[in-house]
Design a protein around this motif. Structure first.
Motif, PDB file in Angstrom:
ATOM      1  N   MET A   1       0.840  -1.197   0.000  1.00 16.68           N
ATOM      2  CA  MET A   1       0.000   0.000   0.000  1.00 16.68           C
ATOM      3  C   MET A   1       0.882   1.256   0.000  1.00 16.68           C
ATOM      4  N   ASN A   2       0.596   2.194  -0.930  1.00 22.38           N
ATOM      5  CA  ASN A   2       1.380   3.411  -1.046  1.00 22.38           C
ATOM      6  C   ASN A   2       0.863   4.456  -0.065  1.00 22.38           C
ATOM      7  N   LEU A   3       1.680   4.825   0.917  1.00 26.12           N
ATOM      8  CA  LEU A   3       1.292   5.825   1.905  1.00 26.12           C
ATOM      9  C   LEU A   3       2.019   7.152   1.694  1.00 26.12           C
ATOM     10  N   THR A   4       2.484   7.391   0.457  1.00 32.02           N
ATOM     11  CA  THR A   4       3.204   8.625   0.142  1.00 32.02           C
ATOM     12  C   THR A   4       2.244   9.695  -0.355  1.00 32.02           C
ATOM     13  N   LEU A   5       2.329  10.883   0.232  1.00 35.43           N
ATOM     14  CA  LEU A   5       1.560  12.039  -0.242  1.00 35.43           C
ATOM     15  C   LEU A   5       2.460  12.862  -1.151  1.00 35.43           C
ATOM     16  N   ASP A   6       2.282  12.711  -2.452  1.00 35.79           N
ATOM     17  CA  ASP A   6       3.159  13.371  -3.415  1.00 35.79           C
ATOM     18  C   ASP A   6       2.864  14.870  -3.492  1.00 35.79           C
ATOM     19  N   ILE A   7       3.890  15.636  -3.853  1.00 37.22           N
ATOM     20  CA  ILE A   7       3.786  17.090  -3.904  1.00 37.22           C
ATOM     21  C   ILE A   7       2.759  17.549  -4.943  1.00 37.22           C
ATOM     22  N   GLY A   8       2.760  16.925  -6.113  1.00 34.56           N
ATOM     23  CA  GLY A   8       1.835  17.340  -7.173  1.00 34.56           C
ATOM     24  C   GLY A   8       0.373  17.269  -6.748  1.00 34.56           C
ATOM     25  N   PRO A   9      -0.099  16.127  -6.264  1.00 37.99           N
ATOM     26  CA  PRO A   9      -1.477  16.049  -5.769  1.00 37.99           C
ATOM     27  C   PRO A   9      -1.763  16.994  -4.600  1.00 37.99           C
ATOM     28  N   LEU A  10      -0.797  17.162  -3.682  1.00 35.25           N
ATOM     29  CA  LEU A  10      -1.012  18.103  -2.588  1.00 35.25           C
ATOM     30  C   LEU A  10      -1.185  19.530  -3.113  1.00 35.25           C
ATOM     31  N   ARG A  11      -0.414  19.888  -4.135  1.00 34.20           N
ATOM     32  CA  ARG A  11      -0.539  21.228  -4.715  1.00 34.20           C
ATOM     33  C   ARG A  11      -1.897  21.393  -5.385  1.00 34.20           C
ATOM     34  N   SER A  12      -2.383  20.338  -6.028  1.00 32.32           N
ATOM     35  CA  SER A  12      -3.710  20.404  -6.640  1.00 32.32           C
ATOM     36  C   SER A  12      -4.794  20.576  -5.591  1.00 32.32           C
ATOM     37  N   LEU A  13      -4.664  19.858  -4.473  1.00 36.05           N
ATOM     38  CA  LEU A  13      -5.663  19.963  -3.407  1.00 36.05           C
ATOM     39  C   LEU A  13      -5.724  21.382  -2.850  1.00 36.05           C
ATOM     40  N   VAL A  14      -4.571  21.975  -2.596  1.00 39.09           N
ATOM     41  CA  VAL A  14      -4.530  23.338  -2.081  1.00 39.09           C
ATOM     42  C   VAL A  14      -5.072  24.323  -3.116  1.00 39.09           C
ATOM     43  N   ALA A  15      -4.782  24.076  -4.389  1.00 30.22           N
ATOM     44  CA  ALA A  15      -5.287  24.956  -5.438  1.00 30.22           C
ATOM     45  C   ALA A  15      -6.807  24.915  -5.516  1.00 30.22           C
ATOM     46  N   VAL A  16      -7.397  23.740  -5.313  1.00 29.35           N
ATOM     47  CA  VAL A  16      -8.866  23.640  -5.287  1.00 29.35           C
ATOM     48  C   VAL A  16      -9.419  24.498  -4.158  1.00 29.35           C
ATOM     49  N   ALA A  17      -8.748  24.463  -2.994  1.00 33.83           N
ATOM     50  CA  ALA A  17      -9.190  25.283  -1.861  1.00 33.83           C
ATOM     51  C   ALA A  17      -9.003  26.769  -2.147  1.00 33.83           C
ATOM     52  N   ASP A  18      -7.849  27.150  -2.686  1.00 32.83           N
ATOM     53  CA  ASP A  18      -7.531  28.557  -2.903  1.00 32.83           C
ATOM     54  C   ASP A  18      -8.293  29.164  -4.074  1.00 32.83           C
ATOM     55  N   CYS A  19      -8.578  28.355  -5.089  1.00 25.97           N
ATOM     56  CA  CYS A  19      -9.220  28.864  -6.303  1.00 25.97           C
ATOM     57  C   CYS A  19     -10.735  28.690  -6.286  1.00 25.97           C
ATOM     58  N   GLY A  20     -11.254  27.997  -5.291  1.00 27.86           N
ATOM     59  CA  GLY A  20     -12.700  27.867  -5.180  1.00 27.86           C
ATOM     60  C   GLY A  20     -13.320  26.791  -6.039  1.00 27.86           C
ATOM     61  N   GLY A  21     -12.531  25.854  -6.551  1.00 26.79           N
ATOM     62  CA  GLY A  21     -13.107  24.779  -7.352  1.00 26.79           C
ATOM     63  C   GLY A  21     -12.083  24.137  -8.267  1.00 26.79           C
ATOM     64  N   PHE A  22     -12.480  23.054  -8.902  1.00 26.80           N
ATOM     65  CA  PHE A  22     -11.565  22.279  -9.743  1.00 26.80           C
ATOM     66  C   PHE A  22     -11.205  23.014 -11.027  1.00 26.80           C
ATOM     67  N   HIS A  23     -12.179  23.709 -11.622  1.00 30.46           N
ATOM     68  CA  HIS A  23     -11.927  24.383 -12.897  1.00 30.46           C
ATOM     69  C   HIS A  23     -10.871  25.475 -12.745  1.00 30.46           C
ATOM     70  N   ARG A  24     -11.053  26.354 -11.750  1.00 30.62           N
ATOM     71  CA  ARG A  24     -10.089  27.417 -11.521  1.00 30.62           C
ATOM     72  C   ARG A  24      -8.739  26.854 -11.084  1.00 30.62           C
ATOM     73  N   ALA A  25      -8.758  25.783 -10.293  1.00 26.24           N
ATOM     74  CA  ALA A  25      -7.502  25.174  -9.857  1.00 26.24           C
ATOM     75  C   ALA A  25      -6.720  24.650 -11.051  1.00 26.24           C
ATOM     76  N   ALA A  26      -7.428  24.026 -11.980  1.00 30.08           N
ATOM     77  CA  ALA A  26      -6.769  23.497 -13.177  1.00 30.08           C
ATOM     78  C   ALA A  26      -6.149  24.616 -13.992  1.00 30.08           C
ATOM     79  N   ALA A  27      -6.881  25.723 -14.147  1.00 26.67           N
ATOM     80  CA  ALA A  27      -6.354  26.852 -14.912  1.00 26.67           C
ATOM     81  C   ALA A  27      -5.125  27.448 -14.234  1.00 26.67           C
ATOM     82  N   ALA A  28      -5.179  27.577 -12.916  1.00 28.89           N
ATOM     83  CA  ALA A  28      -4.060  28.163 -12.179  1.00 28.89           C
ATOM     84  C   ALA A  28      -2.811  27.294 -12.263  1.00 28.89           C
TER      85      ALA A  28
END
Length: 284
Positions: free
Chosen positions: A1-28
């Motif tokens: 079982m992979n228990l590693t939290l990779d930087i890329g997914p963590l950055r996407s998660l924070v971007a969803v929070a900061d940008c208010g949604g998946f669409h804006r996070a993807a653009a950013a």
């Protein structure tokens, strides 16, 4: 079982929070929305619980999601600090600020200067009607917006702006007052009609437009008078009408989307309020 939290997914998660949604996070992040969604699903698989859930037409973080967003910020801060210590430039997300068209040539330079001292990344403006801007803030496609009227208890007051009657030089009032209006819904249109009616001036909407430029063009053509929020000189080719009943000023407010830095609203509102107050002193 992979228990590693990779930087890329963590950055996407924070971007969803900061940008208010998946669409804006993807653009950013310059990713596809599908890639951001896959990153969040990968994190959910790692931690073994959902991080984001449906909320009407949008989404919201679960309790576990909010915890991981907070922890992710600390991880990313350490990660990016390590890069900067090695001379690597770390990009900062874009801040998108919406504004009413009225007085934008006066107001936006002040807002841009104020936000430039707060936000290290790029700044992009969007000009639109208040109704559309409110919807964009609610939907997360705008980080904040300067609006006409008081729309939210959580909004930041940015002062009050005078409502002034303007017309073409050749226009003269009569028993029927020809009026140029914005399309509904429009609070200024309703206030104009109510004011004219209360004085027995029988308003008639002779022209209407969804945009400020169209209203200006119709008024310049002599089709009627209009009511505009004004903090400086009237638009080119138009004159202020002091022979029509006065209208109370309208509130200005800055709204910030859920999840954005509330300091954006405070700083932008303060800049607008200073400008409006200074113009009022000059006019007096």
């Amino acid at each position: 079982m992979n228990l590693t939290l990779d930087i890329g997914p963590l950055r996407s998660l924070v971007a969803v929070a900061d940008c208010g949604g998946f669409h804006r996070a993807a653009a950013a992040l310059h990713l596809t929305q599908s890639a951001v969604s896959q990153h969040v699903r990968r994190l959910e698989k790692t931690v073994g619980r959902p991080l984001v859930e449906k909320d009407g037409r949008g989404s919201r973080f679960t309790v576990a999601g909010e915890v991981l967003v907070a922890e992710s910020r600390r991880v990313l801060e350490a990660h990016d600090a390590a890069l900067r210590s090695l001379g690597v430039r770390v990009p900062v997300a874009e801040l998108v600020f919406g504004s009413t068209e009225h007085g934008a040539d006066d107001l936006l330079p002040a807002v841009g200067t104020a936000l430039g001292g707060l936000h290290a990344g790029t700044l992009r403006f969007r000009l639109d009607r208040t109704t559309a801007l409110n919807q964009a803030v609610d939907g997360g496609s705008l980080d904040a917006a300067l609006l006409l009227g008081s729309a939210s208890p959580a909004g930041h007051s940015a002062g009050r702006i005078p409502l002034v009657w303007v017309s073409g030089p050749q226009w003269t009032p009569g028993s029927v007052t020809s009026f140029v209006a914005f399309d509904e819904p429009c609070a200024i249109r309703r206030r104009a009609v109510q004011t004219l009616s209360s004085e027995g001036l029988r308003p008639h909407v002779a022209a209407e437009s969804p945009h400020l430029a169209g209203v200006h063009a119709a008024v310049r053509a002599g089709l009627g008078v209009t009511l505009l929020p004004l903090i400086g000189e009237p638009p080119l080719g138009l004159v202020v009408r002091d022979d029509l009943p006065p209208v109370d000023p309208i509130d200005l407010e800055v709204r910030v989307r859920r999840g954005a830095d509330p300091e954006i609203g405070r700083v932008a509102a303060a800049a607008v309020r200073r400008l409006v107050d200074d113009r009022a002193l000059v006019a007096a």
